[in-house]
Design a protein around this motif. Structure first.
Motif, PDB file in Angstrom:
ATOM      1  N   LEU A 118       5.766   9.251  -6.152  1.00  0.00           N
ATOM      2  CA  LEU A 118       6.591   8.393  -5.300  1.00  0.00           C
ATOM      3  C   LEU A 118       5.766   7.239  -4.741  1.00  0.00           C
ATOM      4  N   GLU A 119       4.543   7.541  -4.341  1.00  0.00           N
ATOM      5  CA  GLU A 119       3.673   6.495  -3.804  1.00  0.00           C
ATOM      6  C   GLU A 119       3.329   5.454  -4.866  1.00  0.00           C
ATOM      7  N   HIS A 173       5.333   4.696  -7.294  1.00  0.00           N
ATOM      8  CA  HIS A 173       6.618   4.203  -7.817  1.00  0.00           C
ATOM      9  C   HIS A 173       6.806   4.605  -9.280  1.00  0.00           C
ATOM     10  N   LYS A 174       6.517   5.869  -9.556  1.00  0.00           N
ATOM     11  CA  LYS A 174       6.693   6.401 -10.903  1.00  0.00           C
ATOM     12  C   LYS A 174       7.854   7.399 -10.937  1.00  0.00           C
ATOM     13  N   ARG A 175       8.246   7.728 -12.145  1.00  0.00           N
ATOM     14  CA  ARG A 175       9.337   8.687 -12.342  1.00  0.00           C
ATOM     15  C   ARG A 175       8.896  10.073 -11.870  1.00  0.00           C
ATOM     16  N   ALA A 214      15.952   4.660   0.711  1.00  0.00           N
ATOM     17  CA  ALA A 214      14.638   5.228   1.025  1.00  0.00           C
ATOM     18  C   ALA A 214      14.802   6.301   2.097  1.00  0.00           C
ATOM     19  N   TYR A 234       9.637   6.599   1.738  1.00  0.00           N
ATOM     20  CA  TYR A 234       9.529   6.666   0.293  1.00  0.00           C
ATOM     21  C   TYR A 234      10.815   6.127  -0.324  1.00  0.00           C
ATOM     22  N   ALA A 235      10.665   5.165  -1.221  1.00  0.00           N
ATOM     23  CA  ALA A 235      11.836   4.606  -1.903  1.00  0.00           C
ATOM     24  C   ALA A 235      12.320   5.589  -2.964  1.00  0.00           C
ATOM     25  N   PRO A 292      13.492   6.740  -6.550  1.00  0.00           N
ATOM     26  CA  PRO A 292      12.828   6.303  -7.795  1.00  0.00           C
ATOM     27  C   PRO A 292      13.564   5.200  -8.558  1.00  0.00           C
ATOM     28  N   TYR A 352      12.716   3.526 -12.390  1.00  0.00           N
ATOM     29  CA  TYR A 352      11.809   3.721 -13.518  1.00  0.00           C
ATOM     30  C   TYR A 352      12.511   3.364 -14.823  1.00  0.00           C
TER      31      TYR A 352
END
Length: 210
Positions: A97-98, A100-102, A143, A156-157, A159, A161
């Motif tokens: 999450l940090e 910005h990955k799946r 988020a 945290y946004a 996801p 991806y």
């Protein structure tokens, strides 16, 4: 007998052919890249993005032992505008999450299977006294922030991806696209070389013409 103007006309034709053939080289690297088969394959138009729906309806659930939180939301697939419910556990996916990955998704049915408990919203005065996990959802529902034992984690946004199907398809088609680009380059080089030879021949004819 050849007329005096024939060599000049040949040179003019070959010169025009050279200009047309070499014109793409003058358009810049970005345009050249976008004109190639490989460039078109890897541009954003060939990617299927997955992102939170305009109204993702995020809901968070905690495990009975308060060791993890299941995040659920509605996901939109850009390619066909379909919406599906998504779920992932927070703890194993914090780094993703940090970055910005799946995240590693699980079935939304885990809520029932594991008898998860809905996380109370921060500021909820009706929450049980023993509650140690709270959630804050952003105004646009895109988020979330967890308040875990009094510590804020986030925001945290949800996801965003690229769909794995798009990645696999592009990886499989890249060799074919590259081969096509090579063939195009070979043809262009051959045309340019032929035009240069023809131009030289026409120039020689002009010089030796009585």
């Amino acid at each position: 007998m050849k007329k005096n103007g024939e060599p000049d006309r040949s040179r003019q034709f070959i010169g025009c052919l050279l200009v047309v053939t070499l014109m793409p080289l003058a358009t810049g690297c970005d345009t050249m890249r976008d004109s190639t088969l490989t460039g078109r394959l890897w541009d954003d138009g060939g990617v299927n993005h997955c992102l939170p729906a305009p109204q993702p309806n995020p809901k968070l659930y905690r495990t009975p032992d308060d060791k993890d939180v299941l995040v659920t939301y509605d996901e939109l697939r850009e390619k066909n505008d379909s919406i599906r419910r998504r779920a992932f556990f927070f703890q194993p996916n914090v780094r993703r999450l940090e970055a910005h990955k799946r995240p590693k998704f699980v079935s939304p049915d885990k809520v029932v299977e594991l008898k998860l408990i809905r996380v109370s919203e921060a500021g909820n005065t009706n929450a049980p006294v023993e509650e140690v996990i709270f959630a804050k959802i952003s105004a646009d529902n895109q988020a979330f922030t967890l308040i875990w034992f009094g510590t804020d984690l986030g925001p945290y946004a949800l996801p965003v991806y690229e769909d794995r199907g798009s990645e696999v398809r592009r990886a499989l088609l890249t060799p074919l696209a590259t081969m096509g680009d090579v063939i195009v380059v070979v043809v262009v080089v051959a045309v340019v070389a032929g035009a240069i030879v023809g131009y030289g021949y026409a120039a020689g004819q002009t010089c030796h013409h009585p």
